[in-house]
Scaffold this active site. Structure first.
Site, mmCIF file in Angstrom:
data_model
loop_
_atom_site.group_PDB
_atom_site.id
_atom_site.type_symbol
_atom_site.label_atom_id
_atom_site.label_comp_id
_atom_site.label_asym_id
_atom_site.label_seq_id
_atom_site.Cartn_x
_atom_site.Cartn_y
_atom_site.Cartn_z
ATOM 1 N N ASN A 100 0.832 -1.214 0.000
ATOM 2 C CA ASN A 100 0.000 0.000 0.000
ATOM 3 C C ASN A 100 0.862 1.256 0.000
ATOM 4 O OD1 ASN A 100 -2.021 -1.823 0.165
ATOM 5 N ND2 ASN A 100 -2.504 -1.465 2.312
ATOM 6 N N ASP A 102 -0.601 4.214 0.720
ATOM 7 C CA ASP A 102 -1.426 5.228 1.400
ATOM 8 C C ASP A 102 -0.818 5.759 2.695
ATOM 9 O OD1 ASP A 102 -1.979 3.175 3.302
ATOM 10 O OD2 ASP A 102 -3.763 2.545 2.185
ATOM 11 N N HIS A 117 5.915 -0.538 -2.667
ATOM 12 C CA HIS A 117 5.455 0.201 -3.853
ATOM 13 C C HIS A 117 5.535 1.713 -3.663
ATOM 14 C CE1 HIS A 117 2.999 -3.563 -5.294
ATOM 15 N NE2 HIS A 117 4.290 -3.668 -5.536
ATOM 16 N N CYS A 128 16.896 15.134 -10.805
ATOM 17 C CA CYS A 128 18.025 14.912 -9.883
ATOM 18 C C CYS A 128 17.762 13.770 -8.911
ATOM 19 C CB CYS A 128 18.376 16.194 -9.127
ATOM 20 S SG CYS A 128 17.150 16.701 -7.908
ATOM 21 N N GLY A 185 -5.412 -9.118 2.874
ATOM 22 C CA GLY A 185 -6.076 -8.184 1.954
ATOM 23 C C GLY A 185 -5.322 -7.872 0.686
ATOM 24 N N SER A 187 -4.852 -9.288 -3.477
ATOM 25 C CA SER A 187 -5.348 -10.226 -4.489
ATOM 26 C C SER A 187 -4.256 -11.185 -4.934
ATOM 27 C CB SER A 187 -5.890 -9.447 -5.697
ATOM 28 O OG SER A 187 -4.863 -8.639 -6.233
ATOM 29 N N ALA A 229 -10.589 -7.531 7.224
ATOM 30 C CA ALA A 229 -9.329 -7.392 7.963
ATOM 31 C C ALA A 229 -9.567 -6.770 9.335
ATOM 32 C CB ALA A 229 -8.348 -6.544 7.148
HETATM 33 C C1 BJW Z 1 -10.297 -7.317 1.700
HETATM 34 C C2 BJW Z 1 -11.170 -6.352 2.161
HETATM 35 C C3 BJW Z 1 -11.317 -6.289 3.547
HETATM 36 C C4 BJW Z 1 -11.148 -6.153 0.062
HETATM 37 N N1 BJW Z 1 -10.638 -7.123 4.328
HETATM 38 N N2 BJW Z 1 -9.640 -8.143 2.487
HETATM 39 C C5 BJW Z 1 6.016 -11.840 -13.553
HETATM 40 C C6 BJW Z 1 4.942 -12.385 -14.233
HETATM 41 C C7 BJW Z 1 4.011 -11.545 -14.856
HETATM 42 C C8 BJW Z 1 4.131 -10.154 -14.799
HETATM 43 C C9 BJW Z 1 5.192 -9.630 -14.110
HETATM 44 C C10 BJW Z 1 6.114 -10.463 -13.506
HETATM 45 N N3 BJW Z 1 7.037 -9.678 -12.897
HETATM 46 C C11 BJW Z 1 6.714 -8.390 -13.114
HETATM 47 C C12 BJW Z 1 5.589 -8.333 -13.857
HETATM 48 C C13 BJW Z 1 4.902 -7.089 -14.315
HETATM 49 C C14 BJW Z 1 4.110 -6.424 -13.227
HETATM 50 C C15 BJW Z 1 2.982 -7.354 -12.752
HETATM 51 O O1 BJW Z 1 3.027 -7.954 -11.707
HETATM 52 N N4 BJW Z 1 1.925 -7.447 -13.500
HETATM 53 C C16 BJW Z 1 0.797 -8.294 -13.092
HETATM 54 C C17 BJW Z 1 -0.475 -7.457 -13.111
HETATM 55 C C18 BJW Z 1 0.760 -9.547 -13.894
HETATM 56 N N5 BJW Z 1 4.939 -6.026 -12.087
HETATM 57 C C19 BJW Z 1 5.698 -4.961 -12.124
HETATM 58 O O2 BJW Z 1 5.751 -4.263 -13.124
HETATM 59 C C20 BJW Z 1 6.518 -4.630 -10.886
HETATM 60 N N6 BJW Z 1 7.853 -4.364 -11.264
HETATM 61 C C21 BJW Z 1 8.751 -5.339 -11.451
HETATM 62 O O3 BJW Z 1 8.518 -6.503 -11.187
HETATM 63 O O4 BJW Z 1 9.946 -4.881 -11.998
HETATM 64 C C22 BJW Z 1 10.787 -5.832 -12.644
HETATM 65 C C23 BJW Z 1 10.100 -6.276 -13.935
HETATM 66 C C24 BJW Z 1 9.437 -5.372 -14.730
HETATM 67 C C25 BJW Z 1 8.779 -5.788 -15.890
HETATM 68 C C26 BJW Z 1 8.805 -7.146 -16.248
HETATM 69 C C27 BJW Z 1 9.478 -8.061 -15.431
HETATM 70 C C28 BJW Z 1 10.142 -7.605 -14.268
HETATM 71 C C29 BJW Z 1 6.027 -3.352 -10.243
HETATM 72 C C30 BJW Z 1 4.666 -3.478 -9.719
HETATM 73 C C31 BJW Z 1 4.238 -2.176 -9.065
HETATM 74 C C32 BJW Z 1 2.754 -2.210 -8.890
HETATM 75 N N7 BJW Z 1 2.298 -1.010 -8.379
HETATM 76 C C33 BJW Z 1 0.864 -0.862 -8.119
HETATM 77 C C34 BJW Z 1 0.400 0.522 -8.592
HETATM 78 C C35 BJW Z 1 0.833 1.610 -7.707
HETATM 79 C C36 BJW Z 1 0.229 2.852 -8.250
HETATM 80 C C37 BJW Z 1 -0.390 3.678 -7.160
HETATM 81 O O5 BJW Z 1 -0.853 3.160 -6.156
HETATM 82 O O6 BJW Z 1 -0.433 4.854 -7.376
HETATM 83 O O7 BJW Z 1 0.606 -1.112 -6.741
HETATM 84 S S1 BJW Z 1 -0.190 -2.016 -8.937
HETATM 85 C C38 BJW Z 1 -1.393 -2.065 -7.717
HETATM 86 O O8 BJW Z 1 -1.545 -3.464 -7.367
HETATM 87 C C39 BJW Z 1 -0.788 -1.349 -6.486
HETATM 88 C C40 BJW Z 1 -0.973 -2.410 -5.403
HETATM 89 O O9 BJW Z 1 -0.021 -2.236 -4.373
HETATM 90 C C41 BJW Z 1 -0.837 -3.706 -6.147
HETATM 91 C C42 BJW Z 1 -1.416 -4.885 -5.445
HETATM 92 O O10 BJW Z 1 -2.799 -4.781 -5.315
HETATM 93 P P1 BJW Z 1 -3.513 -5.324 -4.020
HETATM 94 O O11 BJW Z 1 -3.020 -4.625 -2.847
HETATM 95 O O12 BJW Z 1 -3.432 -6.796 -4.003
HETATM 96 O O13 BJW Z 1 -5.020 -4.818 -4.262
HETATM 97 P P2 BJW Z 1 -6.208 -5.469 -5.089
HETATM 98 O O14 BJW Z 1 -7.212 -4.419 -5.331
HETATM 99 O O15 BJW Z 1 -5.736 -6.226 -6.250
HETATM 100 O O16 BJW Z 1 -6.812 -6.565 -4.095
HETATM 101 C C43 BJW Z 1 -7.463 -6.219 -2.886
HETATM 102 C C44 BJW Z 1 -7.727 -7.485 -2.108
HETATM 103 O O17 BJW Z 1 -8.299 -7.144 -0.858
HETATM 104 C C45 BJW Z 1 -8.734 -8.428 -2.804
HETATM 105 O O18 BJW Z 1 -8.209 -9.751 -2.740
HETATM 106 C C46 BJW Z 1 -10.003 -8.311 -1.940
HETATM 107 O O19 BJW Z 1 -10.724 -9.554 -1.852
HETATM 108 C C47 BJW Z 1 -9.415 -7.962 -0.594
HETATM 109 N N8 BJW Z 1 -10.281 -7.175 0.266
HETATM 110 N N9 BJW Z 1 -11.684 -5.651 1.042
HETATM 111 C C48 BJW Z 1 -9.825 -8.061 3.723
HETATM 112 N N10 BJW Z 1 -12.166 -5.364 4.085
HETATM 113 ZN ZN ZN Z 2 15.601 18.000 -8.876
#
Ligand code: BJW
Ligand code: ZN
Length: 239
Positions: A100, A102, A117, A128, A185, A187, A229
């Site tokens: 997160n 946030d 992240h 810079c 929490g 996915s 959660a």
């Molecule tokens: C509850 C609830 C409640 C609801 N109680 N539970 C290998 C294979 C395939 C692809 C890749 C790979 N390696 C890298 C990649 C590419 C890519 C990637 O993973 N893509 C996939 C989509 C397939 N990854 C990257 O690019 C990463 N970089 C990297 O690996 O660099 C090296 C590299 C690059 C390129 C190729 C290969 C290597 C960087 C990833 C950065 C992601 N950043 C983000 C965006 C930030 C932007 C911002 O916030 O402003 O971060 S993506 C977005 O998803 C955000 C989150 O942190 C992240 C995870 O999401 P999260 O937290 O799981 O949220 P949700 O919404 O998905 O799920 C919520 C869950 O909560 C659900 O399960 C609900 O059921 C549950 N829930 N209410 C409990 N009350």
């Molecule tokens: Zn600067």
């Protein structure tokens, strides 16, 4: 096995790691990424959270971040964030890995943590590289660096960008050494965090998942509980 059994295990553990995702902040009213309430002006987060999107239209990307900063400025940590702070105090070796951006874990008082992240309340100069805290709501669009006038961007890891090496090192250390890993929490769809559960499993950690719904991790973990959660995490606190 019940949540009470898990609580007992935690109270006897010397090392615990926790991996959190957007679901933990959902209980504070923060939209998740893959829920429909995460949409802004019909853009999917994947369309805006990328270096290409920022290069193409930095104003649009900053407007999205301003919308989110405005929303987040009204939100506070919930009982799950607070329970994790208590765990940190009670467990000898504790590390929190959060996806997160946030800042709610930090606001709650967590300190042994990696924000893998980044953090929405920090900006980074595209020229810079200076990283600085910034709590302006709204931030002036487009913001510029006070040192070199370069364009500022959010200090957040976008798709296709690498995570900071020190965050990866700290995360791997925690995953390889923990007796118990709690996954709360998330996915489990985004890498590299999606590979963290298998790493901990390889190192014989006992893995517990807490989520509203089943996830790709549910079959791999030792036990998965479905619920909010804010209701489940406090039940894990050693009494
Ligand atoms: C509850 C609830 C409640 C609801 N109680 N539970 C290998 C294979 C395939 C692809 C890749 C790979 N390696 C890298 C990649 C590419 C890519 C990637 O993973 N893509 C996939 C989509 C397939 N990854 C990257 O690019 C990463 N970089 C990297 O690996 O660099 C090296 C590299 C690059 C390129 C190729 C290969 C290597 C960087 C990833 C950065 C992601 N950043 C983000 C965006 C930030 C932007 C911002 O916030 O402003 O971060 S993506 C977005 O998803 C955000 C989150 O942190 C992240 C995870 O999401 P999260 O937290 O799981 O949220 P949700 O919404 O998905 O799920 C919520 C869950 O909560 C659900 O399960 C609900 O059921 C549950 N829930 N209410 C409990 N009350
Ligand atoms: Zn600067």
């Amino acid at each position: 096995m019940s949540l009470l059994d898990i609580r007992e295990r935690i109270s006897n553990a010397r090392s615990v790691a926790v991996l959190t995702g957007a679901g933990i902040s959902a209980d504070s009213g923060v939209p998740t990424f893959r829920g429909t309430d995460g949409l802004w002006k019909n853009f999917r987060p994947e369309e805006l959270a990328s270096p290409d999107a920022f290069e193409r239209d930095p104003k649009l990307v900053w407007e999205w971040y301003n919308w989110r900063r405005e929303l987040l400025s009204t939100k506070t940590p919930n009982a799950a964030h607070e329970a994790i702070v208590q765990l940190e105090k009670q467990i000898e070796n504790f590390w929190l890995i959060t996806q997160n951006v946030d800042g709610l874990h930090r606001t709650a008082g967590s300190t042994n943590m990696s924000e893998i992240h980044g953090n929405i309340w920090k900006v980074r100069c595209t020229n810079c590289g200076t990283i600085a805290p910034n709590h302006d709501v709204p931030i002036d669009i487009l913001p510029h660096c006070p040192n070199c006038q370069g364009l500022l961007r959010p200090h957040i890891v976008w798709f296709g960008e690498s995570l900071a090496q020190e965050d990866l090192d700290a995360s791997f250390r925690a995953l390889q050494n923990c007796e118990i890993l709690l996954i709360i929490g998330t996915s489990g769809l985004v890498y590299p965090a999606a590979s963290f559960a298998p790493i901990a499993k390889e190192h014989h950690a006992f893995i517990v998942e807490l989520n509203l719904d089943p996830t790709p991790n549910s079959n791999l973990v030792d036990i998965s509980f479905q619920g909010r959660a804010k209701d489940l995490v406090p039940l894990l606190l050693p009494s």
